[in-house]
Design an enzyme around this catalytic site. Structure first.
Site, PDB file in Angstrom:
ATOM      1  N   CYS A   3     -11.928  31.090  57.315  1.00  0.00           N
ATOM      2  CA  CYS A   3     -10.626  31.061  56.539  1.00  0.00           C
ATOM      3  C   CYS A   3      -9.477  31.609  57.741  1.00  0.00           C
ATOM      4  O   CYS A   3      -9.913  32.826  57.984  1.00  0.00           O
ATOM      5  CB  CYS A   3     -10.416  31.855  55.273  1.00  0.00           C
ATOM      6  SG  CYS A   3      -8.832  31.996  54.799  1.00  0.00           S
ATOM      7  N   HIS A  45      -9.974  37.385  49.849  1.00  0.00           N
ATOM      8  CA  HIS A  45      -9.573  35.938  49.745  1.00  0.00           C
ATOM      9  C   HIS A  45      -9.353  35.438  48.377  1.00  0.00           C
ATOM     10  O   HIS A  45     -10.032  35.552  47.347  1.00  0.00           O
ATOM     11  CB  HIS A  45     -10.814  35.225  50.356  1.00  0.00           C
ATOM     12  CG  HIS A  45     -10.494  33.759  50.388  1.00  0.00           C
ATOM     13  ND1 HIS A  45      -9.881  32.984  51.214  1.00  0.00           N
ATOM     14  CD2 HIS A  45     -10.656  32.634  49.443  1.00  0.00           C
ATOM     15  CE1 HIS A  45      -9.564  31.827  51.271  1.00  0.00           C
ATOM     16  NE2 HIS A  45     -10.055  31.446  50.000  1.00  0.00           N
ATOM     17  N   ASN A  85       3.202  27.506  48.389  1.00  0.00           N
ATOM     18  CA  ASN A  85       2.784  26.074  48.247  1.00  0.00           C
ATOM     19  C   ASN A  85       1.409  26.163  47.520  1.00  0.00           C
ATOM     20  O   ASN A  85       0.528  26.976  48.288  1.00  0.00           O
ATOM     21  CB  ASN A  85       2.785  25.351  49.545  1.00  0.00           C
ATOM     22  CG  ASN A  85       4.199  25.321  49.869  1.00  0.00           C
ATOM     23  OD1 ASN A  85       5.239  24.803  49.378  1.00  0.00           O
ATOM     24  ND2 ASN A  85       4.365  25.551  51.371  1.00  0.00           N
ATOM     25  N   HIS A  96      -5.574  30.063  51.555  1.00  0.00           N
ATOM     26  CA  HIS A  96      -5.860  31.412  51.346  1.00  0.00           C
ATOM     27  C   HIS A  96      -4.232  31.808  50.877  1.00  0.00           C
ATOM     28  O   HIS A  96      -3.419  31.604  51.513  1.00  0.00           O
ATOM     29  CB  HIS A  96      -5.959  32.342  52.802  1.00  0.00           C
ATOM     30  CG  HIS A  96      -6.276  33.860  52.347  1.00  0.00           C
ATOM     31  ND1 HIS A  96      -7.349  34.418  52.786  1.00  0.00           N
ATOM     32  CD2 HIS A  96      -5.260  34.695  51.953  1.00  0.00           C
ATOM     33  CE1 HIS A  96      -6.948  35.802  52.643  1.00  0.00           C
ATOM     34  NE2 HIS A  96      -5.917  35.890  52.166  1.00  0.00           N
ATOM     35  N   HIS A  98      -0.788  32.717  50.100  1.00  0.00           N
ATOM     36  CA  HIS A  98       0.355  33.349  50.835  1.00  0.00           C
ATOM     37  C   HIS A  98       1.608  33.044  50.129  1.00  0.00           C
ATOM     38  O   HIS A  98       1.917  32.072  49.614  1.00  0.00           O
ATOM     39  CB  HIS A  98       0.329  33.000  52.270  1.00  0.00           C
ATOM     40  CG  HIS A  98       0.413  31.666  52.440  1.00  0.00           C
ATOM     41  ND1 HIS A  98      -0.748  30.690  52.280  1.00  0.00           N
ATOM     42  CD2 HIS A  98       1.361  30.748  52.958  1.00  0.00           C
ATOM     43  CE1 HIS A  98      -0.561  29.469  52.249  1.00  0.00           C
ATOM     44  NE2 HIS A  98       0.620  29.377  53.004  1.00  0.00           N
ATOM     45  N   HIS A 100       5.480  32.789  51.440  1.00  0.00           N
ATOM     46  CA  HIS A 100       6.593  32.690  52.409  1.00  0.00           C
ATOM     47  C   HIS A 100       7.855  33.661  51.998  1.00  0.00           C
ATOM     48  O   HIS A 100       8.373  33.568  50.913  1.00  0.00           O
ATOM     49  CB  HIS A 100       6.988  31.097  52.693  1.00  0.00           C
ATOM     50  CG  HIS A 100       6.036  30.529  53.096  1.00  0.00           C
ATOM     51  ND1 HIS A 100       5.758  30.036  54.409  1.00  0.00           N
ATOM     52  CD2 HIS A 100       4.954  29.811  52.552  1.00  0.00           C
ATOM     53  CE1 HIS A 100       4.663  29.093  54.223  1.00  0.00           C
ATOM     54  NE2 HIS A 100       4.331  29.023  53.149  1.00  0.00           N
TER      55      HIS A 100
HETATM   56  P1  5GP Z   1       1.511  26.374  54.084  1.00  0.00           P
HETATM   57  O1  5GP Z   1       1.888  25.270  54.515  1.00  0.00           O
HETATM   58  O2  5GP Z   1       0.149  26.527  53.632  1.00  0.00           O
HETATM   59  O3  5GP Z   1       2.403  26.955  52.579  1.00  0.00           O
HETATM   60  O4  5GP Z   1       1.765  27.560  54.983  1.00  0.00           O
HETATM   61  C1  5GP Z   1       0.933  27.971  56.171  1.00  0.00           C
HETATM   62  C2  5GP Z   1       1.896  28.624  57.000  1.00  0.00           C
HETATM   63  O5  5GP Z   1       1.037  29.308  58.095  1.00  0.00           O
HETATM   64  C3  5GP Z   1       2.636  27.647  57.970  1.00  0.00           C
HETATM   65  O6  5GP Z   1       4.214  28.046  57.614  1.00  0.00           O
HETATM   66  C4  5GP Z   1       2.360  27.867  59.371  1.00  0.00           C
HETATM   67  O7  5GP Z   1       3.375  27.981  60.402  1.00  0.00           O
HETATM   68  C5  5GP Z   1       1.620  29.421  59.209  1.00  0.00           C
HETATM   69  N1  5GP Z   1       0.571  29.441  60.305  1.00  0.00           N
HETATM   70  C6  5GP Z   1      -0.435  28.634  60.550  1.00  0.00           C
HETATM   71  N2  5GP Z   1      -1.513  28.937  61.396  1.00  0.00           N
HETATM   72  C7  5GP Z   1      -0.852  30.285  61.789  1.00  0.00           C
HETATM   73  C8  5GP Z   1      -1.243  31.318  62.608  1.00  0.00           C
HETATM   74  O8  5GP Z   1      -2.510  31.339  63.222  1.00  0.00           O
HETATM   75  N3  5GP Z   1      -0.560  32.334  62.622  1.00  0.00           N
HETATM   76  C9  5GP Z   1       0.544  32.817  62.116  1.00  0.00           C
HETATM   77  N4  5GP Z   1       1.319  33.878  62.165  1.00  0.00           N
HETATM   78  N5  5GP Z   1       1.074  31.758  61.138  1.00  0.00           N
HETATM   79  C10 5GP Z   1       0.141  30.583  60.961  1.00  0.00           C
HETATM   80 ZN    ZN Z   2      -9.233  33.787  53.237  1.00  0.00          ZN
END
Ligand code: 5GP
Ligand code: ZN
Length: 112
Positions: A3, A45, A85, A96, A98, A100
């Protein structure tokens, strides 16, 4: 477990940290969609909002107590958006939990 955010939480993959304590971590998104784009994660996690339970929701409460501190530190006094999301239709790409934090400009009102 393979992850990405567990590895970032463990320090195995570097990140630009903006806040850290024993339970949670906040770091800058690698592909920012606004002048300020920060991700806040529990270190433990949890796959998504869908996996929040009475047993782990204290971590989510803690994240939401810290978010205003981060917003103040980032000078987001004009406002900001908090988004999570969850699942395929929302376009969740990292499985995992998160949140934003987006801000630093007028954001679009579009929610979908
Ligand atoms: P999701 O699309 O799951 O809501 O958001 C995942 C977020 O993680 C995306 O905005 C993407 O740019 C960010 N992200 C993906 N890989 C990495 C990484 O290795 N480092 C950082 N800092 N952000 C990441
Ligand atoms: Zn995780």
């Amino acid at each position: 477990m393979d992850c990405l955010f567990c590895k970032i939480a463990a320090g195995e993959i570097p990140s630009q940290k903006v806040y850290e304590d024993e339970e949670i971590l906040a770091f800058r998104d690698i592909a920012p969609m606004a002048p300020v784009h920060i991700l806040v994660i529990p270190k433990a996690h949890i796959g998504s909002v869908d996996e929040i339970t009475p047993e782990n929701s204290n971590l989510v409460a803690h994240i939401f107590q810290v978010i205003p501190q981060i917003a103040r530190a980032e000078k987001l006094e004009k406002g900001y958006r908090v988004v999570s999301n969850c699942g395929e239709h929302a376009g969740q790409s990292v499985h995992h939990l998160h949140f934003h934090i987006l801000g630093g400009r007028q954001l679009s009102l579009e929610m979908a």
